[in-house]
Each structure stands twice: as C-alpha cells, then as structure tokens.
Write an enzyme that holds these catalytic residues in place. Structure first.
Site, PDB file in Angstrom:
ATOM      1  N   CYS A   1      46.558  40.288 -52.470  1.00 14.64           N
ATOM      2  CA  CYS A   1      47.770  41.084 -52.731  1.00 14.64           C
ATOM      3  C   CYS A   1      48.758  40.734 -51.599  1.00 14.64           C
ATOM      4  O   CYS A   1      48.270  40.914 -50.201  1.00 14.64           O
ATOM      5  CB  CYS A   1      47.738  42.821 -52.532  1.00 14.64           C
ATOM      6  SG  CYS A   1      49.129  43.521 -52.422  1.00 14.64           S
TER       7      CYS A   1
ATOM      8  N   CYS B   1      56.187  42.853 -55.342  1.00 13.58           N
ATOM      9  CA  CYS B   1      55.019  42.102 -55.483  1.00 13.58           C
ATOM     10  C   CYS B   1      55.150  40.738 -54.788  1.00 13.58           C
ATOM     11  O   CYS B   1      55.768  39.714 -55.073  1.00 13.58           O
ATOM     12  CB  CYS B   1      54.744  41.896 -56.972  1.00 13.58           C
ATOM     13  SG  CYS B   1      53.180  40.960 -57.217  1.00 13.58           S
TER      14      CYS B   1
END
EC number: 5.1.1.7
Length: 303
Positions: A106, A236
């Site tokens: 991530c 993101c």
C-alpha cells in the site's frame, strides 16, 4: 489480549489504523479487521497497518513481483543523487484491506507507517527500509513534512477492461507489486463510482484497483480510484504510481518539465518520479490520534 494500543492517521485522506504489535502476538483475523475498519461499530479506516519487529536474523518477507534485489533481501543499488542504502529492514508492515483481505503493498500506507516509526522513535529521520510482502522498500522520512517511498518500478502488462454501471472502459493493466487497471477518460465526472467496477476474472484473477484518470495539463493528472477490498477511496499511492507509469509511456499525455508527475486525488496531491528500477512516491502522511482499542467490545458488536 483484551485491549491493544492503536494510532489513527492518513496520507492524502487515505486513512489507516496503526496497530503496534512488535512481538507479533495479535491474532488479526479477517473478521476483526472488518470490525476495526467499520465506520459505525469500529474506528473506521480504509485499512490496517500492523507494526511487527523483524528479528535480527530474519529477512523481510518477499514475493514474486519484487525486484531481484528486494527478493534477495537487499536494498536497491544507489543511483545518482540518492544516498547510500541501509542494510536491512527492522520493521515489517502487515497491511490488511478494510474487508479483511491481505494486500501485497500500500503506497500511502507505507508512507504513514514510516512516519509513525520516526514519530515513535523506532527509526531515526532519514532513509531506512520497511519490510513488506513485495520485499524491503526504501523510505525517506524528514523530521517533519512529506514522506517518500521508493517502490519497485511499475510493470505495464497490456490492455484490460472495466465496466462501470454499464459503461465499458478500456485501460492498461499495471503491477506495482499489486494489480491495477488504469483507464484514461475525457471527464472524470462522467464515470459512475457508486458501484464496484466489473473486471474480467481472466485478466484479474485476484481483482485489482481501478484508476480512472483525466488529463488536466502537462505533468498533472486527476485520478479517482476504486480499491479492491475497500471501495472508492480519497487516494491510492500505488494507484498514483500506476497512473504515472501509463502516462510516462503515452505519447498523447504531456510530460512534466521537472520529471515529477502530479497526481491530484480527492484527498490532495501526490508526486511521482521514476529513477531506474524504482519509482518515488511523495506526499503528506500524518498521525492524528492514539488510544486503546477494546477488542472484546468489538467482538461482541453486531454484524
């Protein structure tokens, strides 16, 4: 364990719960992750960052998709303008999506994870490695300000498609250690994000994050993202890297004069630059709260 410490933070409003678990004692099953991330019965978050100490004689977890040096537990070779690399990761980032699924990496999460390590005195400000499921990732963390993660350079893997409420979008499949589909459109507002996009299971057997992109001006792109296991999020980081990789190779997208792509997301702005077999992901990351989490109360809560 009835009560555990936690911290809450975000990186361009992509928010996470940080669980310090240095001795790897917490049993973090999918149901518990879902309860913690639930915005009504838990703390609420896009995902969880569990902080686990790496034993001195142990190498960070690696997997297919890491570069050769990362897979071997080595930092990438330094290039011009970059300081020497540290020798090993001392902390492992166990990342979970809000639905309880395990994710490879991530981009925003690792930047917040790194900020926490410095703020907590577990690492000194500067450059160090964070262990992840795609191998050790270098991060640059100043005493204050933006955090940069040096992720493996994205791999373009050909075309793909996503259906948004009856509208089919053509895009490019990208791996940043985790799977993405990048679709360039004329107007972001024309795409319906109220439902999950439908992907071809042959193209994406494990699902994917889907980024929809609008060109704003040379070097600046606007992005919305639907993350697998979460839904639409405000940002993101790995998705921004995937978008920049597609833009870098597209003749019709004007390139930035200074080499830094600006990816504008609902939660702010991320900056992306390519350097050999790494891509720099830079942007804000901040811890905003800390406390104790009552696990027994979560387990007894409804639904």
């Amino acid at each position: 364990m009835d009560d555990v410490p936690f911290l809450k933070g975000h990186a361009t409003r992509n928010d996470f719960v940080i669980l310090p678990d240095h001795d790897d004692e917490l049993e973090l099953d999918a149901a518990l992750v879902r309860a913690i991330c639930d915005r009504r019965r838990g703390l609420g978050a896009d995902g969880i960052l569990r902080v686990v100490a790496v034993p001195a004689d142990d190498a960070p977890v690696s997997s297919a998709g890491a570069t050769a040096d990362a897979a071997a537990g080595r930092p990438p070779q330094p290039s011009a303008g970059r300081p020497p690399q540290p020798a090993a990761a001392r902390w492992f980032m166990d990342y979970r999506n809000a639905d309880g699924s395990v994710a490879e990496i991530c981009g925003n999460g690792i930047r917040l994870f790194a900020r926490y390590l410095v703020d907590a005195g577990l690492e000194e400000a500067g450059r160090f490695l964070v262990g992840t499921r795609i191998g050790p990732v270098p991060v640059d963390v100043p005493p204050a300000g933006d955090v940069t993660a040096w992720l493996p350079a994205p791999e373009l893997r050909g075309g793909g498609r996503a259906r948004f409420d009856g509208r089919m979008l053509e895009g490019v499949r990208v791996s940043v250690g985790n799977p993405h589909l990048v679709c360039v459109v004329d107007t972001l507002a024309d795409v319906d994000f109220t439902r999950a996009p439908v992907l071809d299971s042959d193209e994406f057997p494990d699902g994917a994050n889907v980024e929809v992109v609008e060109i704003e001006r040379p070097g600046v792109l606007r992005m919305r993202v639907y993350e697998r296991g979460v839904g639409e999020t405000w940002s993101c980081g790995s998705g921004a890297c995937a978008v920049a990789a597609v833009a870098e190779g597209a003749e019709r997208i004007p390139r930035p004069a200074d080499g830094w792509w600006r990816i504008v997301v609902p939660g702010g702005e991320l900056r992306i630059r390519f350097d050999g077999d790494r891509v720099a992901l830079a942007g804000p990351a901040v811890v905003v709260a800390e406390g104790r989490l009552h696990l027994a109360a979560l387990e007894k809560s409804d639904g």
